[in-house]
Design a protein around this motif. Structure first.
Motif, PDB file in Angstrom:
ATOM      1  N   SER A  44     -17.976   9.391  24.187  1.00 33.43           N
ATOM      2  CA  SER A  44     -17.717  10.721  24.104  1.00 33.43           C
ATOM      3  C   SER A  44     -16.175  10.957  24.800  1.00 33.43           C
ATOM      4  O   SER A  44     -15.885  10.357  25.837  1.00 33.43           O
ATOM      5  CB  SER A  44     -18.498  11.554  24.823  1.00 33.43           C
ATOM      6  OG  SER A  44     -18.136  12.694  24.874  1.00 33.43           O
ATOM      7  N   GLU A  45     -15.240  11.549  23.867  1.00 32.85           N
ATOM      8  CA  GLU A  45     -13.988  11.696  24.326  1.00 32.85           C
ATOM      9  C   GLU A  45     -13.730  13.273  24.549  1.00 32.85           C
ATOM     10  O   GLU A  45     -13.598  13.945  23.577  1.00 32.85           O
ATOM     11  CB  GLU A  45     -12.853  10.992  23.479  1.00 32.85           C
ATOM     12  CG  GLU A  45     -11.684  11.137  23.562  1.00 32.85           C
ATOM     13  CD  GLU A  45     -10.787  10.917  22.603  1.00 32.85           C
ATOM     14  OE1 GLU A  45      -9.555  10.849  22.635  1.00 32.85           O
ATOM     15  OE2 GLU A  45     -11.180  10.705  21.368  1.00 32.85           O
ATOM     16  N   PRO A  46     -13.154  13.487  25.545  1.00 36.15           N
ATOM     17  CA  PRO A  46     -12.727  15.062  25.919  1.00 36.15           C
ATOM     18  C   PRO A  46     -11.506  15.703  25.260  1.00 36.15           C
ATOM     19  O   PRO A  46     -11.681  16.802  24.720  1.00 36.15           O
ATOM     20  CB  PRO A  46     -12.808  15.328  27.292  1.00 36.15           C
ATOM     21  CG  PRO A  46     -12.189  13.778  27.948  1.00 36.15           C
ATOM     22  CD  PRO A  46     -12.659  12.840  26.928  1.00 36.15           C
ATOM     23  N   LEU A  47     -10.478  14.863  24.953  1.00 35.31           N
ATOM     24  CA  LEU A  47      -9.283  15.339  24.557  1.00 35.31           C
ATOM     25  C   LEU A  47      -8.704  14.992  22.969  1.00 35.31           C
ATOM     26  O   LEU A  47      -7.591  15.204  22.776  1.00 35.31           O
ATOM     27  CB  LEU A  47      -8.274  15.131  25.485  1.00 35.31           C
ATOM     28  CG  LEU A  47      -8.838  15.688  27.171  1.00 35.31           C
ATOM     29  CD1 LEU A  47      -7.773  15.090  28.162  1.00 35.31           C
ATOM     30  CD2 LEU A  47      -8.591  17.242  27.048  1.00 35.31           C
ATOM     31  N   SER A  96      -8.764   9.218  27.794  1.00 31.05           N
ATOM     32  CA  SER A  96      -9.818   9.608  28.675  1.00 31.05           C
ATOM     33  C   SER A  96     -11.102   9.642  27.918  1.00 31.05           C
ATOM     34  O   SER A  96     -11.304   9.782  26.661  1.00 31.05           O
ATOM     35  CB  SER A  96      -9.479  11.065  29.135  1.00 31.05           C
ATOM     36  OG  SER A  96     -10.257  11.577  29.981  1.00 31.05           O
ATOM     37  N   LEU A  97     -12.069   9.177  28.701  1.00 33.78           N
ATOM     38  CA  LEU A  97     -13.487   8.993  28.176  1.00 33.78           C
ATOM     39  C   LEU A  97     -14.604   9.754  28.928  1.00 33.78           C
ATOM     40  O   LEU A  97     -14.390   9.576  30.353  1.00 33.78           O
ATOM     41  CB  LEU A  97     -14.076   7.735  27.960  1.00 33.78           C
ATOM     42  CG  LEU A  97     -13.197   6.569  26.866  1.00 33.78           C
ATOM     43  CD1 LEU A  97     -13.700   5.388  27.091  1.00 33.78           C
ATOM     44  CD2 LEU A  97     -13.494   7.387  25.482  1.00 33.78           C
ATOM     45  N   TRP A  98     -15.369  10.594  28.652  1.00 33.58           N
ATOM     46  CA  TRP A  98     -16.476  11.128  29.472  1.00 33.58           C
ATOM     47  C   TRP A  98     -17.532  10.134  29.576  1.00 33.58           C
ATOM     48  O   TRP A  98     -18.170  10.024  30.658  1.00 33.58           O
ATOM     49  CB  TRP A  98     -16.750  12.298  28.796  1.00 33.58           C
ATOM     50  CG  TRP A  98     -16.297  13.669  29.280  1.00 33.58           C
ATOM     51  CD1 TRP A  98     -15.649  13.860  30.202  1.00 33.58           C
ATOM     52  CD2 TRP A  98     -16.371  14.820  28.194  1.00 33.58           C
ATOM     53  NE1 TRP A  98     -15.136  15.173  30.120  1.00 33.58           N
ATOM     54  CE2 TRP A  98     -15.427  15.888  28.866  1.00 33.58           C
ATOM     55  CE3 TRP A  98     -16.776  15.051  26.875  1.00 33.58           C
ATOM     56  CZ2 TRP A  98     -15.149  16.922  28.465  1.00 33.58           C
ATOM     57  CZ3 TRP A  98     -16.323  16.219  26.504  1.00 33.58           C
ATOM     58  CH2 TRP A  98     -15.344  17.268  27.207  1.00 33.58           C
ATOM     59  N   GLU A  99     -18.090   9.326  28.474  1.00 32.41           N
ATOM     60  CA  GLU A  99     -19.142   8.624  28.427  1.00 32.41           C
ATOM     61  C   GLU A  99     -18.884   7.198  27.541  1.00 32.41           C
ATOM     62  O   GLU A  99     -18.193   7.292  26.769  1.00 32.41           O
ATOM     63  CB  GLU A  99     -20.241   9.389  27.640  1.00 32.41           C
ATOM     64  CG  GLU A  99     -20.921  10.512  28.574  1.00 32.41           C
ATOM     65  CD  GLU A  99     -21.588  10.104  29.586  1.00 32.41           C
ATOM     66  OE1 GLU A  99     -22.118   8.900  29.895  1.00 32.41           O
ATOM     67  OE2 GLU A  99     -21.801  11.072  30.465  1.00 32.41           O
ATOM     68  N   HIS A 143      -0.272   4.872  26.261  1.00 35.97           N
ATOM     69  CA  HIS A 143      -0.497   4.901  24.908  1.00 35.97           C
ATOM     70  C   HIS A 143      -1.580   3.953  24.482  1.00 35.97           C
ATOM     71  O   HIS A 143      -1.967   3.652  23.284  1.00 35.97           O
ATOM     72  CB  HIS A 143       0.631   4.986  24.048  1.00 35.97           C
ATOM     73  CG  HIS A 143       1.432   6.020  24.307  1.00 35.97           C
ATOM     74  ND1 HIS A 143       1.108   7.496  23.919  1.00 35.97           N
ATOM     75  CD2 HIS A 143       2.643   6.360  25.040  1.00 35.97           C
ATOM     76  CE1 HIS A 143       2.062   8.288  24.152  1.00 35.97           C
ATOM     77  NE2 HIS A 143       3.059   7.327  24.856  1.00 35.97           N
ATOM     78  N   SER A 144      -1.920   2.980  25.538  1.00 35.28           N
ATOM     79  CA  SER A 144      -3.058   1.958  25.032  1.00 35.28           C
ATOM     80  C   SER A 144      -3.696   1.826  26.393  1.00 35.28           C
ATOM     81  O   SER A 144      -3.134   1.664  27.255  1.00 35.28           O
ATOM     82  CB  SER A 144      -2.807   1.151  24.202  1.00 35.28           C
ATOM     83  OG  SER A 144      -1.840   0.170  25.005  1.00 35.28           O
ATOM     84  N   ALA A 145      -5.171   1.252  26.332  1.00 32.60           N
ATOM     85  CA  ALA A 145      -5.789   1.037  27.567  1.00 32.60           C
ATOM     86  C   ALA A 145      -7.192   0.612  27.180  1.00 32.60           C
ATOM     87  O   ALA A 145      -7.576   0.506  26.039  1.00 32.60           O
ATOM     88  CB  ALA A 145      -6.126   2.344  28.549  1.00 32.60           C
ATOM     89  N   TRP A 146      -7.952  -0.290  28.209  1.00 40.26           N
ATOM     90  CA  TRP A 146      -9.512  -0.648  27.760  1.00 40.26           C
ATOM     91  C   TRP A 146     -10.083  -0.384  29.187  1.00 40.26           C
ATOM     92  O   TRP A 146      -9.770  -0.265  30.081  1.00 40.26           O
ATOM     93  CB  TRP A 146      -9.235  -1.935  27.434  1.00 40.26           C
ATOM     94  CG  TRP A 146      -8.474  -2.944  28.328  1.00 40.26           C
ATOM     95  CD1 TRP A 146      -7.219  -3.436  28.267  1.00 40.26           C
ATOM     96  CD2 TRP A 146      -9.225  -3.442  29.216  1.00 40.26           C
ATOM     97  NE1 TRP A 146      -7.048  -4.410  29.164  1.00 40.26           N
ATOM     98  CE2 TRP A 146      -8.092  -4.327  29.949  1.00 40.26           C
ATOM     99  CE3 TRP A 146     -10.329  -3.298  30.056  1.00 40.26           C
ATOM    100  CZ2 TRP A 146      -8.221  -5.212  31.232  1.00 40.26           C
ATOM    101  CZ3 TRP A 146     -10.346  -4.176  31.300  1.00 40.26           C
ATOM    102  CH2 TRP A 146      -9.628  -5.046  31.672  1.00 40.26           C
ATOM    103  N   LEU A 147     -11.346  -0.164  28.834  1.00 37.36           N
ATOM    104  CA  LEU A 147     -12.449   0.001  29.659  1.00 37.36           C
ATOM    105  C   LEU A 147     -13.548  -0.992  29.472  1.00 37.36           C
ATOM    106  O   LEU A 147     -14.147  -1.098  28.593  1.00 37.36           O
ATOM    107  CB  LEU A 147     -13.107   1.372  29.702  1.00 37.36           C
ATOM    108  CG  LEU A 147     -14.335   1.587  30.464  1.00 37.36           C
ATOM    109  CD1 LEU A 147     -13.962   1.717  32.003  1.00 37.36           C
ATOM    110  CD2 LEU A 147     -14.758   3.025  30.230  1.00 37.36           C
ATOM    111  N   GLU A 148     -13.812  -1.824  30.498  1.00 32.53           N
ATOM    112  CA  GLU A 148     -14.772  -3.080  30.453  1.00 32.53           C
ATOM    113  C   GLU A 148     -15.710  -2.626  31.266  1.00 32.53           C
ATOM    114  O   GLU A 148     -15.793  -2.305  32.464  1.00 32.53           O
ATOM    115  CB  GLU A 148     -14.013  -4.193  30.853  1.00 32.53           C
ATOM    116  CG  GLU A 148     -14.823  -5.568  30.704  1.00 32.53           C
ATOM    117  CD  GLU A 148     -14.061  -6.826  31.517  1.00 32.53           C
ATOM    118  OE1 GLU A 148     -14.800  -7.313  31.800  1.00 32.53           O
ATOM    119  OE2 GLU A 148     -12.739  -6.902  30.836  1.00 32.53           O
TER     120      GLU A 148
END
Length: 100
Positions: A31-34, A87-90, A11-16
């Motif tokens: 861009s997020e698909p869901l 989830s992230l596409w871009e 329910h939480s996360a990060w992308l560095e």
């Protein structure tokens, strides 16, 4: 055809992203698909601290965020609250037009 994502129940996360060197940037595109993100922040690392550049709720498939030019090597999308496995596409980072 690819994406970054987390397991169900997250329910939480990060992308560095490490830009490899200090760069100037003033815009990101996400861009997020869901449509699972409910609260997020785009942040730049200053020493050992993260400084918020933008805070929002929904990302969706086409989210462009502009802010005053900032310098940094590390930038992240901090998904503070999600309904389930985010989830992230871009995740794209852009230099100011004059710095390209």
């Amino acid at each position: 055809s690819t994406r970054w994502g987390c397991d169900w129940g997250t329910h939480s996360a990060w992308l560095e992203v490490d830009l490899g060197d200090v760069k100037t940037f003033d815009r990101v595109w996400l861009s997020e698909p869901l449509d699972r993100v409910e609260e997020f922040a785009v942040e730049v690392k200053r020493g050992s601290e993260w400084k918020t550049l933008h805070r929002g709720t929904k990302i969706g498939e086409d989210c462009e965020l502009k802010f005053a030019p900032v310098q940094g090597r590390f930038i992240r999308v901090n998904l503070l609250k999600t309904s389930d496995g985010p989830s992230l596409w871009e995740f794209q980072v852009f230099a100011p037009a004059t710095a390209r």
